[in-house]
Design a protein around this motif. Structure first.
Motif, PDB file in Angstrom:
ATOM      1  N   LEU A  20      39.761   4.206  21.391  1.00 52.12           N
ATOM      2  CA  LEU A  20      39.861   2.770  21.603  1.00 52.12           C
ATOM      3  C   LEU A  20      40.252   2.416  23.024  1.00 52.12           C
ATOM      4  O   LEU A  20      39.879   1.363  23.540  1.00 52.12           O
ATOM      5  CB  LEU A  20      40.895   2.160  20.648  1.00 52.12           C
ATOM      6  CG  LEU A  20      40.581   2.173  19.155  1.00 52.12           C
ATOM      7  CD1 LEU A  20      41.719   1.509  18.395  1.00 52.12           C
ATOM      8  CD2 LEU A  20      39.263   1.487  18.854  1.00 52.12           C
ATOM      9  N   ALA A  28      34.496  -0.177  24.173  1.00 54.90           N
ATOM     10  CA  ALA A  28      34.242   0.704  23.029  1.00 54.90           C
ATOM     11  C   ALA A  28      33.959  -0.160  21.803  1.00 54.90           C
ATOM     12  O   ALA A  28      34.676  -1.124  21.536  1.00 54.90           O
ATOM     13  CB  ALA A  28      35.457   1.597  22.778  1.00 54.90           C
ATOM     14  N   SER A  51      32.367   4.036  18.693  1.00 57.19           N
ATOM     15  CA  SER A  51      33.596   4.786  18.932  1.00 57.19           C
ATOM     16  C   SER A  51      34.438   4.957  17.676  1.00 57.19           C
ATOM     17  O   SER A  51      35.154   5.948  17.529  1.00 57.19           O
ATOM     18  CB  SER A  51      34.416   4.087  20.013  1.00 57.19           C
ATOM     19  OG  SER A  51      33.728   4.094  21.250  1.00 57.19           O
ATOM     20  N   SER A 197      38.252  -2.526  23.551  1.00 54.82           N
ATOM     21  CA  SER A 197      37.279  -2.294  22.481  1.00 54.82           C
ATOM     22  C   SER A 197      37.147  -3.554  21.638  1.00 54.82           C
ATOM     23  O   SER A 197      37.943  -4.492  21.763  1.00 54.82           O
ATOM     24  CB  SER A 197      37.704  -1.093  21.624  1.00 54.82           C
ATOM     25  OG  SER A 197      39.052  -1.236  21.208  1.00 54.82           O
ATOM     26  N   ASP A 218      28.981   0.159  26.668  1.00 57.53           N
ATOM     27  CA  ASP A 218      29.752   1.399  26.578  1.00 57.53           C
ATOM     28  C   ASP A 218      28.874   2.580  26.954  1.00 57.53           C
ATOM     29  O   ASP A 218      28.609   3.473  26.140  1.00 57.53           O
ATOM     30  CB  ASP A 218      30.314   1.570  25.164  1.00 57.53           C
ATOM     31  CG  ASP A 218      31.297   2.726  25.065  1.00 57.53           C
ATOM     32  OD1 ASP A 218      31.793   3.182  26.104  1.00 57.53           O
ATOM     33  OD2 ASP A 218      31.580   3.160  23.926  1.00 57.53           O
TER      34      ASP A 218
END
Length: 219
Positions: A20, A28, A51, A197, A218
């Motif tokens: 994260l 993320a 992720s 994230s 990402d």
């Protein structure tokens, strides 16, 4: 009585904080899964290079997804308020839990220790500036900032210390109950470089262009 056997709980082996925390360099993506076909969807999102996975509640669906992917960590978005809540989250496969707002620093710390005892990441659930201040005073290393718009999330994120890992959840709430996501691709793009994230609802990650979005935010 809990509907699970605490003797079957094993510590988490997946490091949710590591995936994260991006230091705001990229975003993320955390794919939110619903109860139907959780295992198959978890594998699809694994292949899409998300992720982590997110679930609105700790349930058998989360456990099936956790067992299907093995390596992708899972976050339970349901606010926990007791030791039993934390234990249930871990039993069903969570590698991180959101601790509810409004607790004293001592109570937050006590629940965080329960989560860490099972090697889960405790995240503070933040919806207001007061929540954020309380989380920082309690020593939270990671927070989930929940608001229905990217602008509201960004306003709160600017008040957070750079050392905190920030997870955005564009969502609506009724009291402490998370009801539905408000995120779309443009809202997620607005968060890049501002938070670490973000939770991605099925309406976004089921789109054919999702792989391109992952590569964009990402890489």
């Amino acid at each position: 009585m809990p509907d699970f056997d605490v003797r079957e709980i094993v510590p988490s082996t997946r490091d949710l904080l590591q995936v994260l925390s991006t230091r705001r360099r990229n975003l993320a993506l955390v794919g939110e899964l619903l109860s139907s076909e959780a295992a198959a969807e978890a594998l699809r999102l694994h292949d899409a290079n998300v992720s982590a996975l997110a679930f609105s509640e700790s349930s058998h669906a989360m456990r099936r997804a956790a067992e299907a992917t093995k390596t992708v960590p899972s976050l339970s978005l349901s606010a926990v308020a007791s030791r039993e809540d934390c234990q249930a989250a871990r039993f069903y496969g969570a590698d991180g839990v959101c601790i509810q707002t409004g607790l004293s620093a001592a109570d937050w710390d006590a629940l965080a220790k329960v989560a860490r005892g099972m090697r889960m990441l405790p995240l503070a659930l933040v919806r207001t500036e007061a929540d954020l201040e309380a989380a920082m005073k309690a020593g939270a290393r990671a927070v989930v900032i929940s608001a229905p718009t990217a602008a509201e999330v960004l306003a709160l994120s600017q008040k957070a210390p750079k050392s905190a890992t920030l997870v955005a959840d564009l969502a609506y709430y009724e009291g402490l109950l998370r009801t539905r996501s408000a995120a779309d691709a443009d809202g997620l793009r607005a968060l890049v470089g501002k938070v670490d994230s973000a939770v991605v609802p099925p309406s976004v990650h089921s789109d054919a262009s999702f792989a391109d979005l992952v590569q964009e935010v990402d890489p």
